[in-house]
Write a protein that holds these residues in place. Structure first.
Motif, PDB file in Angstrom:
ATOM      1  N   TRP A   1      53.763  64.670   5.008  1.00 60.13           N
ATOM      2  CA  TRP A   1      52.365  64.263   5.193  1.00 60.13           C
ATOM      3  C   TRP A   1      51.843  64.830   6.504  1.00 60.13           C
ATOM      4  CZ3 TRP A   1      50.502  62.287   0.879  1.00 60.13           C
ATOM      5  CH2 TRP A   1      51.391  61.706  -0.020  1.00 60.13           C
ATOM      6  N   VAL A   2      50.764  65.581   6.421  1.00 56.09           N
ATOM      7  CA  VAL A   2      50.206  66.271   7.585  1.00 56.09           C
ATOM      8  C   VAL A   2      48.868  65.622   7.941  1.00 56.09           C
ATOM      9  CG1 VAL A   2      49.433  68.534   8.449  1.00 56.09           C
ATOM     10  CG2 VAL A   2      51.236  68.407   6.710  1.00 56.09           C
ATOM     11  N   GLU A   3      48.653  65.372   9.236  1.00 53.33           N
ATOM     12  CA  GLU A   3      47.329  64.913   9.709  1.00 53.33           C
ATOM     13  C   GLU A   3      46.304  65.994   9.366  1.00 53.33           C
ATOM     14  OE1 GLU A   3      45.427  62.675  11.182  1.00 53.33           O
ATOM     15  OE2 GLU A   3      46.977  61.178  11.487  1.00 53.33           O
ATOM     16  N   TYR A   4      45.141  65.608   8.847  1.00 53.61           N
ATOM     17  CA  TYR A   4      44.120  66.598   8.492  1.00 53.61           C
ATOM     18  C   TYR A   4      43.847  67.539   9.673  1.00 53.61           C
ATOM     19  CZ  TYR A   4      40.557  68.066   5.138  1.00 53.61           C
ATOM     20  OH  TYR A   4      39.847  68.771   4.213  1.00 53.61           O
ATOM     21  N   SER A   5      43.735  66.945  10.866  1.00 56.79           N
ATOM     22  CA  SER A   5      43.385  67.763  12.037  1.00 56.79           C
ATOM     23  C   SER A   5      44.519  68.698  12.463  1.00 56.79           C
ATOM     24  CB  SER A   5      42.993  66.859  13.208  1.00 56.79           C
ATOM     25  OG  SER A   5      44.006  65.900  13.428  1.00 56.79           O
TER      26      SER A   5
ATOM     27  N   LEU B   1      40.606  58.311   7.287  1.00 57.41           N
ATOM     28  CA  LEU B   1      41.319  59.246   8.164  1.00 57.41           C
ATOM     29  C   LEU B   1      41.422  58.689   9.579  1.00 57.41           C
ATOM     30  CD1 LEU B   1      39.654  62.631   7.033  1.00 57.41           C
ATOM     31  CD2 LEU B   1      41.902  61.732   6.370  1.00 57.41           C
ATOM     32  N   SER B   2      42.379  59.202  10.336  1.00 61.69           N
ATOM     33  CA  SER B   2      42.481  58.824  11.750  1.00 61.69           C
ATOM     34  C   SER B   2      41.236  59.367  12.470  1.00 61.69           C
ATOM     35  CB  SER B   2      43.737  59.452  12.369  1.00 61.69           C
ATOM     36  OG  SER B   2      43.545  60.857  12.453  1.00 61.69           O
ATOM     37  N   PRO B   3      40.892  58.854  13.656  1.00 64.36           N
ATOM     38  CA  PRO B   3      39.698  59.352  14.355  1.00 64.36           C
ATOM     39  C   PRO B   3      39.735  60.866  14.574  1.00 64.36           C
ATOM     40  CG  PRO B   3      40.477  57.328  15.373  1.00 64.36           C
ATOM     41  CD  PRO B   3      41.487  57.688  14.325  1.00 64.36           C
ATOM     42  N   ALA B   4      40.897  61.423  14.962  1.00 65.39           N
ATOM     43  CA  ALA B   4      40.968  62.873  15.199  1.00 65.39           C
ATOM     44  C   ALA B   4      40.746  63.646  13.902  1.00 65.39           C
ATOM     45  CB  ALA B   4      42.319  63.238  15.798  1.00 65.39           C
TER      46      ALA B   4
ATOM     47  N   PHE C   1      37.499  66.731   9.943  1.00 64.96           N
ATOM     48  CA  PHE C   1      36.986  66.783   8.562  1.00 64.96           C
ATOM     49  C   PHE C   1      35.464  66.974   8.578  1.00 64.96           C
ATOM     50  CE2 PHE C   1      35.116  64.624   4.906  1.00 64.96           C
ATOM     51  CZ  PHE C   1      35.838  65.155   3.844  1.00 64.96           C
ATOM     52  N   ILE C   2      34.784  66.247   9.460  1.00 62.02           N
ATOM     53  CA  ILE C   2      33.314  66.359   9.532  1.00 62.02           C
ATOM     54  C   ILE C   2      32.939  67.804   9.875  1.00 62.02           C
ATOM     55  CG2 ILE C   2      31.239  65.638  10.828  1.00 62.02           C
ATOM     56  CD1 ILE C   2      32.683  62.866  11.157  1.00 62.02           C
TER      57      ILE C   2
ATOM     58  N   LEU D   1      30.892  70.180   7.207  1.00 62.88           N
ATOM     59  CA  LEU D   1      29.489  70.488   7.551  1.00 62.88           C
ATOM     60  C   LEU D   1      29.141  71.957   7.296  1.00 62.88           C
ATOM     61  CD1 LEU D   1      28.670  68.499  10.816  1.00 62.88           C
ATOM     62  CD2 LEU D   1      27.569  68.292   8.581  1.00 62.88           C
ATOM     63  N   VAL D   2      30.161  72.807   7.313  1.00 61.54           N
ATOM     64  CA  VAL D   2      29.919  74.236   7.102  1.00 61.54           C
ATOM     65  C   VAL D   2      29.230  74.461   5.748  1.00 61.54           C
ATOM     66  CG1 VAL D   2      31.053  76.491   6.871  1.00 61.54           C
ATOM     67  CG2 VAL D   2      31.966  74.798   8.481  1.00 61.54           C
ATOM     68  N   ASP D   3      29.683  73.725   4.724  1.00 60.85           N
ATOM     69  CA  ASP D   3      29.134  73.946   3.373  1.00 60.85           C
ATOM     70  C   ASP D   3      28.219  72.819   2.883  1.00 60.85           C
ATOM     71  OD1 ASP D   3      30.477  76.397   2.905  1.00 60.85           O
ATOM     72  OD2 ASP D   3      32.337  75.276   2.609  1.00 60.85           O
ATOM     73  N   PHE D   4      28.298  71.644   3.523  1.00 56.54           N
ATOM     74  CA  PHE D   4      27.538  70.491   3.027  1.00 56.54           C
ATOM     75  C   PHE D   4      26.736  69.865   4.168  1.00 56.54           C
ATOM     76  CE2 PHE D   4      31.201  70.938   0.252  1.00 56.54           C
ATOM     77  CZ  PHE D   4      30.682  70.759  -1.024  1.00 56.54           C
ATOM     78  N   PRO D   5      25.496  70.337   4.390  1.00 57.50           N
ATOM     79  CA  PRO D   5      24.704  69.798   5.506  1.00 57.50           C
ATOM     80  C   PRO D   5      24.390  68.302   5.329  1.00 57.50           C
ATOM     81  CG  PRO D   5      23.406  71.319   4.134  1.00 57.50           C
ATOM     82  CD  PRO D   5      24.806  71.360   3.616  1.00 57.50           C
ATOM     83  N   LEU D   6      24.182  67.629   6.451  1.00 57.20           N
ATOM     84  CA  LEU D   6      23.795  66.205   6.417  1.00 57.20           C
ATOM     85  C   LEU D   6      22.440  66.066   5.730  1.00 57.20           C
ATOM     86  CD1 LEU D   6      24.847  65.281  10.066  1.00 57.20           C
ATOM     87  CD2 LEU D   6      26.025  64.621   7.955  1.00 57.20           C
TER      88      LEU D   6
END
Ligand code: GSH
Length: 239
Positions: free
Chosen positions: A40-44, A135-138, A143-144, A148-153
């Protein structure tokens, strides 16, 4: 036989198993009765961890490199494979028993994967606020930035327009299932196409609120989506 190693993404959900792309090789490994362990790898940490093991980067839509999970390491052959579809292809060639691309269907199932993704990607944004919560804060921060590169707010769990896009996509997938004689995409023959459909449903079920957003999705098309997920989990001995 030595256990294969699957790199998947850590979360704060009990038991993890929430991310669609790593879920696909997990379903294949289990379907083919292959022994495996999950790391299991942290996303960051995905870029640093995947670079450290020598995994190949994947490609972003703009052609630039991005390190992604899943990655599969097979100590029996020395193979190290990036990308869920390439892992499925490798497993099929190396361990052909219990085929997931039956009747020479890999080319068609690759086309199915693209078609399915183009139907469901447009409605993805409501998944993101829920993903951040597990997810963890980091990792949430990472992830955000990545999404954001492909999915703008804005990203809104309750956005009706996004929900309608997802529902419209699944109406089309429902029509596909209606055209086959049997419960699978290939009629009575189980294949990787069903695993692709199920693993995104699994992600909705795990990431979204089960008694709210998932309850809504799983009620579409007469409860078809809860049924497909349960059938595929059973077929892959994961239920
Ligand atoms: N086409 C790839 C997509 C893999 C992918 O996008 N993985 C995500 C997690 S589900 C990832 O590692 N993202 C890293 C990033 O966006 O920086 C596959 O099927 O394996």
């Amino acid at each position: 036989m030595l256990p294969l190693v699957l790199y998947d993404i850590l979360s704060e959900l009990p038991g993890n198993n929430w991310s669609a792309n790593p879920a696909k090789p997990r379903f294949v490994l289990s379907y083919k009765d292959l022994p495996f362990v999950t790391l299991w790898v942290e996303y960051s940490d995905i870029p640093i961890a995947m670079k450290a093991i020598g995994a190949k980067p994947n490609k972003r839509q703009d052609g630039s490199d991005v390190y992604t999970v899943p990655v599969l390491s097979d100590p029996n052959t020395g193979a190290l494979i990036t990308d869920s579809l390439e892992i499925a292809s490798y497993l099929e060639k190396t361990y052909p028993e219990k085929p997931i691309f039956p009747n020479n269907s890999e080319a068609l199932i690759r086309a199915f994967d693209s078609a399915y993704m183009s139907l469901i990607l447009p409605g993805f944004k409501p998944m993101f606020p829920r993903t951040i919560e597990i997810l963890s804060p980091a990792s949430a921060k990472f992830f955000i930035g990545a999404r954001l590169v492909d999915f703008p707010l804005p990203w809104d769990v309750n956005c009706d327009a996004d929900r309608k896009l997802t529902e419209k996509g699944y109406n089309t997938v429902y029509e596909w299932y209606q055209k086959t004689d049997g419960k699978w995409i290939m009629g009575n023959t189980f294949s990787y196409a069903d695993i692709i459909v199920a693993c995104w449903l699994l992600a909705y079920k795990r990431v979204l609120k089960e008694d709210d957003e998932w309850a809504r999705i799983s009620s579409w098309n007469g409860g078809k989506w809860a049924e497909v997920l349960a059938d595929v989990e059973r077929e892959c001995k994961l239920a």
